[in-house]
Structures are given as structure tokens and as C-alpha cells.
Design an enzyme around this catalytic site. Structure first.
Site, PDB file in Angstrom:
ATOM      1  N   SER A 125     -17.825   4.690 -44.692  1.00 21.49           N
ATOM      2  CA  SER A 125     -16.445   3.672 -44.691  1.00 21.49           C
ATOM      3  C   SER A 125     -16.202   2.373 -45.310  1.00 21.49           C
ATOM      4  O   SER A 125     -16.551   2.237 -44.498  1.00 21.49           O
ATOM      5  CB  SER A 125     -15.318   4.419 -43.290  1.00 21.49           C
ATOM      6  N   ALA A 126     -14.854   2.027 -45.159  1.00 24.07           N
ATOM      7  CA  ALA A 126     -14.903   0.563 -45.118  1.00 24.07           C
ATOM      8  C   ALA A 126     -15.202  -0.173 -44.212  1.00 24.07           C
ATOM      9  O   ALA A 126     -15.506  -1.420 -43.779  1.00 24.07           O
ATOM     10  CB  ALA A 126     -13.767   0.148 -45.608  1.00 24.07           C
ATOM     11  N   TYR A 149     -18.220   5.458 -34.015  1.00 21.37           N
ATOM     12  CA  TYR A 149     -17.635   5.704 -34.643  1.00 21.37           C
ATOM     13  C   TYR A 149     -18.239   5.396 -36.475  1.00 21.37           C
ATOM     14  O   TYR A 149     -18.748   5.519 -36.500  1.00 21.37           O
ATOM     15  CB  TYR A 149     -16.228   6.489 -35.390  1.00 21.37           C
ATOM     16  N   LYS A 153     -21.571   5.761 -39.102  1.00 20.41           N
ATOM     17  CA  LYS A 153     -21.712   5.628 -40.838  1.00 20.41           C
ATOM     18  C   LYS A 153     -22.888   4.387 -41.010  1.00 20.41           C
ATOM     19  O   LYS A 153     -23.549   5.003 -42.223  1.00 20.41           O
ATOM     20  CB  LYS A 153     -19.951   5.189 -41.443  1.00 20.41           C
ATOM     21  N   ASN A 179      -8.602   3.513 -47.283  1.00 22.75           N
ATOM     22  CA  ASN A 179      -7.938   4.440 -46.679  1.00 22.75           C
ATOM     23  C   ASN A 179      -7.175   5.891 -46.883  1.00 22.75           C
ATOM     24  O   ASN A 179      -6.053   5.102 -47.761  1.00 22.75           O
ATOM     25  CB  ASN A 179      -6.596   3.333 -45.941  1.00 22.75           C
TER      26      ASN A 179
HETATM   27  P1  NAD Z   1     -11.360  16.059 -41.204  1.00 23.19           P
HETATM   28  O1  NAD Z   1     -11.893  15.377 -40.147  1.00 23.19           O
HETATM   29  O2  NAD Z   1     -10.262  16.158 -41.747  1.00 23.19           O
HETATM   30  O3  NAD Z   1     -12.255  16.922 -41.792  1.00 23.19           O
HETATM   31  C1  NAD Z   1     -13.788  16.570 -40.912  1.00 23.19           C
HETATM   32  C2  NAD Z   1     -14.845  18.560 -41.698  1.00 23.19           C
HETATM   33  O4  NAD Z   1     -15.253  18.878 -40.775  1.00 23.19           O
HETATM   34  C3  NAD Z   1     -13.516  18.616 -40.103  1.00 23.19           C
HETATM   35  O5  NAD Z   1     -12.813  20.319 -41.031  1.00 23.19           O
HETATM   36  C4  NAD Z   1     -14.180  18.908 -38.914  1.00 23.19           C
HETATM   37  O6  NAD Z   1     -13.721  20.525 -38.376  1.00 23.19           O
HETATM   38  C5  NAD Z   1     -15.434  19.200 -40.046  1.00 23.19           C
HETATM   39  N1  NAD Z   1     -16.639  19.274 -38.675  1.00 23.19           N
HETATM   40  C6  NAD Z   1     -16.786  18.574 -37.927  1.00 23.19           C
HETATM   41  N2  NAD Z   1     -18.421  17.887 -37.038  1.00 23.19           N
HETATM   42  C7  NAD Z   1     -18.733  19.199 -37.734  1.00 23.19           C
HETATM   43  C8  NAD Z   1     -20.180  19.913 -37.169  1.00 23.19           C
HETATM   44  N3  NAD Z   1     -21.023  19.795 -37.128  1.00 23.19           N
HETATM   45  N4  NAD Z   1     -20.403  21.021 -38.177  1.00 23.19           N
HETATM   46  C9  NAD Z   1     -19.767  21.364 -39.193  1.00 23.19           C
HETATM   47  N5  NAD Z   1     -18.054  20.872 -39.332  1.00 23.19           N
HETATM   48  C10 NAD Z   1     -18.006  19.760 -39.295  1.00 23.19           C
HETATM   49  O7  NAD Z   1     -12.338  14.112 -41.821  1.00 23.19           O
HETATM   50  P2  NAD Z   1     -11.639  13.894 -43.429  1.00 23.19           P
HETATM   51  O8  NAD Z   1     -10.113  12.754 -42.846  1.00 23.19           O
HETATM   52  O9  NAD Z   1     -10.839  14.176 -44.276  1.00 23.19           O
HETATM   53  O10 NAD Z   1     -12.782  12.802 -43.618  1.00 23.19           O
HETATM   54  C11 NAD Z   1     -13.604  13.287 -44.041  1.00 23.19           C
HETATM   55  C12 NAD Z   1     -15.194  12.299 -43.661  1.00 23.19           C
HETATM   56  O11 NAD Z   1     -14.820  11.713 -44.705  1.00 23.19           O
HETATM   57  C13 NAD Z   1     -15.764  12.316 -42.473  1.00 23.19           C
HETATM   58  O12 NAD Z   1     -17.020  12.183 -42.078  1.00 23.19           O
HETATM   59  C14 NAD Z   1     -15.041  10.689 -42.919  1.00 23.19           C
HETATM   60  O13 NAD Z   1     -15.953   9.821 -41.299  1.00 23.19           O
HETATM   61  C15 NAD Z   1     -14.512  10.213 -43.719  1.00 23.19           C
HETATM   62  N6  NAD Z   1     -13.696   9.081 -43.405  1.00 23.19           N
HETATM   63  C16 NAD Z   1     -12.502   9.534 -43.595  1.00 23.19           C
HETATM   64  C17 NAD Z   1     -11.415   8.791 -43.381  1.00 23.19           C
HETATM   65  C18 NAD Z   1      -9.950   8.669 -43.415  1.00 23.19           C
HETATM   66  O14 NAD Z   1     -10.053   8.184 -43.145  1.00 23.19           O
HETATM   67  N7  NAD Z   1      -9.713  10.038 -43.405  1.00 23.19           N
HETATM   68  C19 NAD Z   1     -11.736   6.961 -44.248  1.00 23.19           C
HETATM   69  C20 NAD Z   1     -13.070   6.635 -44.096  1.00 23.19           C
HETATM   70  C21 NAD Z   1     -14.174   7.689 -43.897  1.00 23.19           C
HETATM   71  C1  UD1 Z   2      -8.535   3.033 -39.246  1.00 23.06           C
HETATM   72  C2  UD1 Z   2     -10.097   3.272 -38.620  1.00 23.06           C
HETATM   73  C3  UD1 Z   2     -11.340   3.015 -39.128  1.00 23.06           C
HETATM   74  C4  UD1 Z   2     -10.884   4.119 -40.499  1.00 23.06           C
HETATM   75  C5  UD1 Z   2      -9.395   3.895 -40.849  1.00 23.06           C
HETATM   76  C6  UD1 Z   2      -9.929   4.997 -42.633  1.00 23.06           C
HETATM   77  C7  UD1 Z   2      -9.777   2.148 -36.448  1.00 23.06           C
HETATM   78  C8  UD1 Z   2      -9.334   1.225 -35.433  1.00 23.06           C
HETATM   79  N1  UD1 Z   2      -9.241   1.868 -37.622  1.00 23.06           N
HETATM   80  O1  UD1 Z   2      -8.132   1.839 -39.854  1.00 23.06           O
HETATM   81  O2  UD1 Z   2     -12.096   3.027 -38.635  1.00 23.06           O
HETATM   82  O3  UD1 Z   2     -12.479   3.573 -40.975  1.00 23.06           O
HETATM   83  O4  UD1 Z   2      -8.965   3.662 -40.299  1.00 23.06           O
HETATM   84  O5  UD1 Z   2      -9.804   5.880 -41.687  1.00 23.06           O
HETATM   85  O6  UD1 Z   2      -8.960   3.402 -35.848  1.00 23.06           O
HETATM   86  N2  UD1 Z   2      -1.172   0.640 -37.840  1.00 23.06           N
HETATM   87  C9  UD1 Z   2       0.658   0.358 -37.282  1.00 23.06           C
HETATM   88  N3  UD1 Z   2       0.307   1.346 -36.461  1.00 23.06           N
HETATM   89  C10 UD1 Z   2       0.175   2.675 -36.416  1.00 23.06           C
HETATM   90  C11 UD1 Z   2      -0.860   2.842 -36.793  1.00 23.06           C
HETATM   91  C12 UD1 Z   2      -1.451   1.869 -38.021  1.00 23.06           C
HETATM   92  O7  UD1 Z   2       0.999  -0.857 -37.469  1.00 23.06           O
HETATM   93  O8  UD1 Z   2       0.918   3.739 -35.547  1.00 23.06           O
HETATM   94  C13 UD1 Z   2      -1.277  -0.186 -38.937  1.00 23.06           C
HETATM   95  C14 UD1 Z   2      -2.629  -0.517 -37.820  1.00 23.06           C
HETATM   96  O9  UD1 Z   2      -2.757  -2.428 -37.307  1.00 23.06           O
HETATM   97  C15 UD1 Z   2      -3.824  -1.682 -39.462  1.00 23.06           C
HETATM   98  C16 UD1 Z   2      -2.418  -0.893 -40.555  1.00 23.06           C
HETATM   99  O10 UD1 Z   2      -1.586   0.216 -39.565  1.00 23.06           O
HETATM  100  O11 UD1 Z   2      -2.797  -2.184 -39.905  1.00 23.06           O
HETATM  101  C17 UD1 Z   2      -3.601   1.120 -40.743  1.00 23.06           C
HETATM  102  O12 UD1 Z   2      -4.226   1.579 -39.924  1.00 23.06           O
HETATM  103  P1  UD1 Z   2      -4.598   2.833 -40.117  1.00 23.06           P
HETATM  104  O13 UD1 Z   2      -4.247   3.955 -41.222  1.00 23.06           O
HETATM  105  O14 UD1 Z   2      -4.832   3.653 -38.735  1.00 23.06           O
HETATM  106  O15 UD1 Z   2      -6.059   2.275 -40.963  1.00 23.06           O
HETATM  107  P2  UD1 Z   2      -7.573   1.504 -40.215  1.00 23.06           P
HETATM  108  O16 UD1 Z   2      -6.662   0.603 -39.133  1.00 23.06           O
HETATM  109  O17 UD1 Z   2      -7.762   0.589 -41.450  1.00 23.06           O
END
Ligand code: NAD
Ligand code: UD1
Length: 336
Positions: A125-126, A149, A153, A179
Site C-alpha cells: 500500500s501507499a 495496519y 505491510k 486509492n
Molecule cells: P478486502 O477486505 O475486500 O479483501 C481481503 C480478503 O482477505 C477478504 O475477502 C477477507 O475475507 C480475506 N482474508 C482476510 N484475512 C484472511 C485470512 N486470515 N485467511 C483467509 N482470508 C483472509 O480488501 P481489499 O480492499 O480487496 O484489499 C486487498 C488487499 O489489498 C489487502 O491486503 C489490503 O490491505 C490491500 N490494500 C487495499 C487497499 C484498499 O484501499 N482497498 C489499498 C492498499 C492495499
Molecule cells: C486510507 C488509509 C490508508 C490506506 C488507503 C487506501 C486511513 C487513515 N488511511 O487512506 O492506510 O492505504 O486508505 O485504502 O484510513 N475523507 C473524508 N471523509 C470521509 C473519508 C475520507 O473527507 O468520510 C478524506 C480523507 O481525509 C482523505 C481522502 O478523503 O483526504 C481519502 O480518504 P480515504 O479514502 O480514507 O483514503 P486515505 O486517507 O488515502
């Protein structure tokens, strides 16, 4: 045809990636404990692709179940999405986050090593860039973490580097997502957060569909053009396609690489709000709230490495991200 093991494949990014893999002709084995997802996502992926997914409800914390998968299938590579991802929750229950994300990953790596599977794409993740000194962010920027969290990572990235140093037959790509937003064009699969969303786009969607009243805008006094936070939003289908490029790269260029997946463009909270209103034809009420703890002003990627190394670029613009997020939300007001 390759057999790809996808951990966490029933989740948001996982399900979109599984669909692209199937459409690419890969055979996919998904393991997921369904702690943050529903099997319905994969049923819909099967419907959309007309192909079968091998699915096992397995927890990465269960070593025996995990080992059995590697015995049963001839796995070429693993995409590792499974993990817990809510920043706020991770501050409250850090041990559960470390247990799930770190132990789960160690178990997976142990099983891969034991069965000679050494190709891995990891969801980073970023967030590993902490509060960067400048933007755009390149992969060479220093890394840090401000919450459990993010630290999970970062620690996994370091474990993977150690593993690669110990045995350079491993081929590993750390994908640092910015994002992820939006949904598949069909409106059949998308992001289905449990409870009140933490992230901006799902929160806006729920206000637009009438399930939440008002969007809290966390701070309008940042050093950004309109005072609200700026982020690099990337369409989840572009992100999914980045994983296919990463797999292709692994099969021809061994090594370990960290690569940003973003668009290279930052948008403010107000820009997202207005684009979403345009796409949905709805008005989204908002109120200015204090800054959210841990938030930074600006975060967007330098995407040149993804382009140079993977030959990948995000193609979907903000309007498409909002249209697709809205289609998913309005067709599935209560999620799956
Ligand atoms: P998500 O929660 O929708 O998907 C994660 C999946 O992993 C879920 O289906 C959950 O049931 C499964 N899981 C969790 N723990 C487990 C375990 N112990 N055994 C088996 N399955 C398990 O999340 P996502 O948004 O699809 O994210 C996927 C990955 O990308 C994650 O590792 C997350 O940290 C990373 N990531 C997500 C974002 C985002 O904004 N969505 C941003 C950066 C990185
Ligand atoms: C969040 C996570 C970050 C993760 C990223 C991608 C936090 C503190 N950080 O970051 O670790 O890698 O998601 O999944 O949760 N905002 C509002 N109102 C809201 C929600 C968000 O104003 O109800 C604003 C936030 O202040 C930010 C922007 O929207 O400026 C994006 O927020 P969000 O979608 O939560 O992503 P990140 O903050 O980038």
C-alpha cells in the site's frame, strides 16, 4: 494455462482480479476465510466470465489446510490479497492485525517454500510512504508506518526482501496500491464494506443512495488548492490488470521489485465529490469536520516504474471511476 492461487480472492480487489485472470485464460484457485467478504462475489465472477473458480474457505492461520492446497494443485504463482485493512481498527486491536496479516503471510510463505512455489505478487500500500516530503512519490522514497495496519505491510515487505536475499530464485513483486475505487462495468461486483465505510468513495456512494445523511469532509485547511486532502484514486479494474502484468513480468524477469500502482494524478475530496455528483445525478450533502488523525495532505504516485517495468498504465479516468462506483451502488444498495 497457469494455475494461480489467489488469497483473499473473494474481497474487493481480489474478485476484480480473479475476473481478469479468468478472462485471460488462467485457472484460478481462491482461498479466503470470508471474514470480510461473501461467496456471492465469486458466484458473480463465475457468471460474468462463464468460467469456474476453484474455491476453498480456508484461513491462512490454518497451516494444515493451507499445505493441503499446495499438495492438491500444481500452483505456478500466488497473488496474496488476504489481510485485514482498516486503519482505525488496527489501532484498536493491533495484536489481531499482526496475527492475521503477519502470521497469515508467514504461513503462506512457509507452504510456498515447502512446495517449491516461488512466484509471488503481494498487496502492499501507499501507506508505506508515511507522510512523504514531496509528491509525486517514487518507489525510492523512504518508508515508514504510523499505525499497525501500515506497519504490517512494511514488515511483510521486509520479510519478503529477507526471503529473496536468502534465495534469489524467489520472484516477488510488491505492488503499492494508491486509492482503489470504482467497480466492474457490469455493476455486478464492487466494494461492499461492512458497516459505515472508512474510505471516501464508498462513503459518498452511501450518501448518494440515501443510506447515510451527510459526508464528513475531514479538514479544509490542508496545503492543497481547495484545502481538502489530495489522493491518487485508481479504478479497481486498472489495478486488477496491473496484477496480470505483474504475473507476466515474474515469469520472464526474476527478482524482487516494489512498484506503485496509481494514476499519477491527485484529486481533492471536493473534486471527487463533484465528479460523483455529476456521474450519479445526485446531490451529496457534506459538512466540514476536523482533520482525521493520521491523514496527510497530498499523496500521489510517480507511475513511471510501472510503465517501464510492467508496461502498465491506468487507463480509466475519474468520471469512469465515479460512474462505475455509482452503477454498483445503485444496482446493489445493500451490497451482495
Ligand atoms: P478486502 O477486505 O475486500 O479483501 C481481503 C480478503 O482477505 C477478504 O475477502 C477477507 O475475507 C480475506 N482474508 C482476510 N484475512 C484472511 C485470512 N486470515 N485467511 C483467509 N482470508 C483472509 O480488501 P481489499 O480492499 O480487496 O484489499 C486487498 C488487499 O489489498 C489487502 O491486503 C489490503 O490491505 C490491500 N490494500 C487495499 C487497499 C484498499 O484501499 N482497498 C489499498 C492498499 C492495499
Ligand atoms: C486510507 C488509509 C490508508 C490506506 C488507503 C487506501 C486511513 C487513515 N488511511 O487512506 O492506510 O492505504 O486508505 O485504502 O484510513 N475523507 C473524508 N471523509 C470521509 C473519508 C475520507 O473527507 O468520510 C478524506 C480523507 O481525509 C482523505 C481522502 O478523503 O483526504 C481519502 O480518504 P480515504 O479514502 O480514507 O483514503 P486515505 O486517507 O488515502
Amino acid at each position: 494455462m497457469s494455475q494461480i492461487l489467489v488469497t483473499g480472492g473473494a474481497g474487493y480487489i481480489g474478485s476484480h482480479t480473479v475476473l481478469e485472470l479468468l478472462e485471460n485464460g488462467d485457472e484460478v484457485i481462491v482461498i479466503d476465510n470470508l471474514s470480510n467478504s461473501k461467496l456471492e462475489s465469486l458466484k458473480r465472477v463465475e457468471e460474468l466470465s462463464g468460467k469456474k473458480i476453484i474455491f476453498h474457505q480456508i484461513d491462512l492461520l490454518n497451516k494444515d489446510d493451507l499445505g493441503a492446497e499446495f499438495k492438491k494443485y500444481d500452483i505456478d504463482a500466488v497473488i496474496h490479497f488476504a489481510g485485514l485493512k482498516a486503519v482505525g481498527e488496527s489501532v484498536k486491536i493491533p495484536l489481531s492485525y499482526y496475527q492475521n496479516n503477519l502470521t497469515g503471510t508467514l504461513n503462506l510463505l512457509g507452504a510456498m517454500k515447502e512446495h517449491g512455489v516461488k512466484k509471488l505478487v503481494f498487496s502492499s500500500s501507499a501507506t508505506v510512504y508515511g507522510d512523504p516530503d514531496s509528491v509525486p512519490i517514487t518507489e525510492a522514497f523512504p518508508t515508514s508506518a504510523t499505525n499497525p495496519y501500515g506497519r504490517s505491510k512494511l514488515i511483510i515487505e521486509e520479510i519478503l526482501r529477507d526471503l529473496y536475499v536468502s534465495d534469489n530464485e524467489w520472484d516477488i513483486i510488491l505492488l503499492r496500491y494508491f486509492n482503489p475505487v470504482g467497480a466492474h462495468k457490469s455493476g455486478r461486483i464492487g466494494e461492499d464494506p461492512a458497516g459505515i465505510p472508512n474510505n471516501l468513495m464508498p462513503y459518498i456512494s452511501k450518501v448518494a443512495v440515501g443510506q447515510l445523511e451527510i459526508l464528513p469532509v475531514y479538514g479544509n485547511d490542508y496545503d492543497t488548492p481547495d484545502g481538502t486532502g489530495v489522493r491518487d484514486y485508481i479504478h479497481v479494474v486498472d489495478l486488477a490488470l496491473g496484477h496480470l502484468k505483474a504475473l507476466e513480468h515474474l515469469s520472464v524477469h526474476p527478482g524482487l521489485e516494489a512498484i506503485n500502482l496509481g494514476t499519477g494524478r491527485g484529486y481533492s475530496v471536493f473534486e471527487i465529490l463533484h465528479a460523483f455528483e455529476q456521474a450519479s445525478g445526485k446531490t451529496v450533502a457534506f459538512e466540514i469536520k476536523p482533520r482525521r488523525t493520521g491523514d496527510i495532505a497530498k499523496c500521489f504516485a510517480d507511475t513511471s516504474k510501472a510503465d517501464d517495468v510492467l508496461g502498465w498504465k491506468a487507463e480509466r479516468d475519474l468520471a469512469e471511476m465515479c460512474e462505475d462506483a455509482w452503477r454498483w451502488q445503485s444496482m446493489n444498495p445493500n451490497g451482495y
